[in-house]
Design an enzyme around this catalytic site. Sequence first.
Site, short mmCIF file in Angstrom:
data_model
loop_
_atom_site.label_atom_id
_atom_site.label_comp_id
_atom_site.label_asym_id
_atom_site.label_seq_id
_atom_site.Cartn_x
_atom_site.Cartn_y
_atom_site.Cartn_z
N GLY A 1 8.01 62.32 -3.71
CA GLY A 1 8.29 63.47 -4.57
C GLY A 1 7.10 63.79 -5.45
O GLY A 1 6.47 62.89 -6.00
N THR B 1 4.89 58.95 -10.27
CA THR B 1 6.31 59.19 -10.06
C THR B 1 6.94 59.59 -11.38
O THR B 1 6.68 58.95 -12.41
CB THR B 1 7.07 57.97 -9.49
OG1 THR B 1 8.47 58.24 -9.47
CG2 THR B 1 6.84 56.70 -10.29
N ASP C 1 9.91 59.15 -11.99
CA ASP C 1 10.97 58.17 -12.24
C ASP C 1 10.51 57.01 -13.12
O ASP C 1 11.35 56.28 -13.66
CB ASP C 1 11.51 57.62 -10.93
CG ASP C 1 12.24 58.66 -10.11
OD1 ASP C 1 12.98 59.46 -10.71
OD2 ASP C 1 12.06 58.69 -8.89
N MET D 1 17.40 63.58 -12.79
CA MET D 1 16.98 62.69 -11.70
C MET D 1 16.91 61.23 -12.17
O MET D 1 16.64 60.96 -13.33
CB MET D 1 15.63 63.12 -11.14
CG MET D 1 15.69 64.32 -10.22
SD MET D 1 14.05 64.71 -9.54
CE MET D 1 14.49 66.02 -8.39
N GLY D 2 17.10 60.33 -11.22
CA GLY D 2 17.05 58.91 -11.50
C GLY D 2 18.05 58.18 -10.64
O GLY D 2 19.24 58.15 -10.95
N LEU E 1 13.23 71.11 -10.93
CA LEU E 1 12.55 71.73 -12.08
C LEU E 1 11.82 70.70 -12.92
O LEU E 1 10.74 70.96 -13.46
CB LEU E 1 13.56 72.48 -12.94
CG LEU E 1 14.26 73.68 -12.29
CD1 LEU E 1 15.33 74.22 -13.22
CD2 LEU E 1 13.26 74.75 -11.92
N GLN E 2 12.39 69.49 -13.04
CA GLN E 2 11.81 68.49 -13.93
C GLN E 2 10.52 67.89 -13.37
O GLN E 2 9.78 67.22 -14.09
CB GLN E 2 12.82 67.39 -14.22
CG GLN E 2 13.36 66.67 -13.01
CD GLN E 2 14.78 66.18 -13.21
OE1 GLN E 2 15.07 65.43 -14.12
NE2 GLN E 2 15.69 66.60 -12.34
N ARG E 3 10.23 68.13 -12.10
CA ARG E 3 9.01 67.57 -11.53
C ARG E 3 7.94 68.63 -11.23
O ARG E 3 6.86 68.29 -10.76
CB ARG E 3 9.33 66.80 -10.25
CG ARG E 3 9.72 67.65 -9.08
CD ARG E 3 10.15 66.79 -7.89
NE ARG E 3 10.22 67.57 -6.66
CZ ARG E 3 10.76 67.14 -5.54
NH1 ARG E 3 11.30 65.93 -5.50
NH2 ARG E 3 10.78 67.89 -4.46
#
Length: 416
Positions: free
Chosen positions: A15, A144, A146, A190-191, A302-304
């Site tokens: 990602g 990442t 994450d 995400m997570g 959107l968050q990435r």
Amino acid sequence: MKQVMGNVIVGQSGGPTAVINSSLAGVFKTAKDRGAKKVYGMLHGIQGLLEERVVDLSEHIRSDLDIDLLKRTPSSFLGSCRYKLPPIKGNTEVYDKIFEILEKLEVEYFFYIGGNDSMDTIMKLSDYAILTSSKIRFMGVPKTIDNDLPITDHTPGFGSAAKYIASITKEIIRDGLVYDQQNVTLVEIMGRNAGWLTGAAALAKGEDCEGPDMLFLPEITFDVDEFMHKVAELHKTKKSVVVAISEGVKVADGRYVCELTDNVDFVDAFGHRQLTGTSRFLAQKISKEVGCKTRAIEFNSLQRCASHIVGRVDITEAYQVGGAAVKAAFEGETGKMVILKRVSDDPYLCVTDIYDVHKVANIEKKVPREWINESGDYVTEDFINYVRPLIQAELTPMMVDGLPRHLRLQDVMLRK
């Protein structure tokens, strides 16, 4: 006189993040400055390399302006993949093909920008190089959102994603107060197994914002009935309730909450299920049982990719780890990943180092239990103090006609 080095190849995997291309810029610029003959880019990572989909990056990054644009460009400039290399034992055909292609390109240095699964690729390729006495050096460049790579203090990409999450959460909280009507908003973040991103929503709390009411991370087993009780109690005293929840929260029997209602059929090459629908399921349940207006918001990709709100600390560190990987490889290192080591919090300072990729690949770093409150529905001040330095400062996008300008490969180069 500049020392002439061998050819370099770089790829991106997994990602993307808002700053992954800053690491690519760091690899490219440092390699060229150190005398690399050619810097090749794999189109769509190791999978593209197996199909010999390779470009000469000098034909696409021609100036310092292009470097600055590349740093500010979201997604993966070279394209990405989720391709799992097989175990080496009994599966040498794919490795023979990769090394044959690298030798044909006269590559001496191989860089892969990615997370856990990408470090698995670096580990296997470096091991195969040792088995076959290849002199090609392999280095991992961490990324990442994450933030789940071990050893490194944090990963490039996480800071900007955390900044986006905290900013949008703050705006959602404000929006919930518009109407004189009770409502509950569930924000899905995400997570899969680690709750670093969801915890970052707590940064929204400040003098002008009370922050989310509850946070639920995958590190803590999720109890649907207890959750419903907590929401109902908050609903009695608050006009607007905002809850941030990880997409990967699981109930006691190991099922993801999103699996309680929908079948999750897509599984990638690394065995990862596509997770979505947690907030929708819970919002529908609240609407039915509590009897109020609900809204489910999935930040999703959107968050990435929100490079318009990228953190300067994050984009700078992303560039630095790319450069550090090149420096280490040119000095003889292989089978390593660049890490960030925090020297101090105030003033914030991190330096780069390298670490054996075998002790990084396929290992997940989760939020420490002591950084989650006793009731399991919020993070502690230690968590906040860890993340806050990573979201500091901004890098203004280069605006053209009112919109951010990005650097991109020509479409023709993305076809085999």
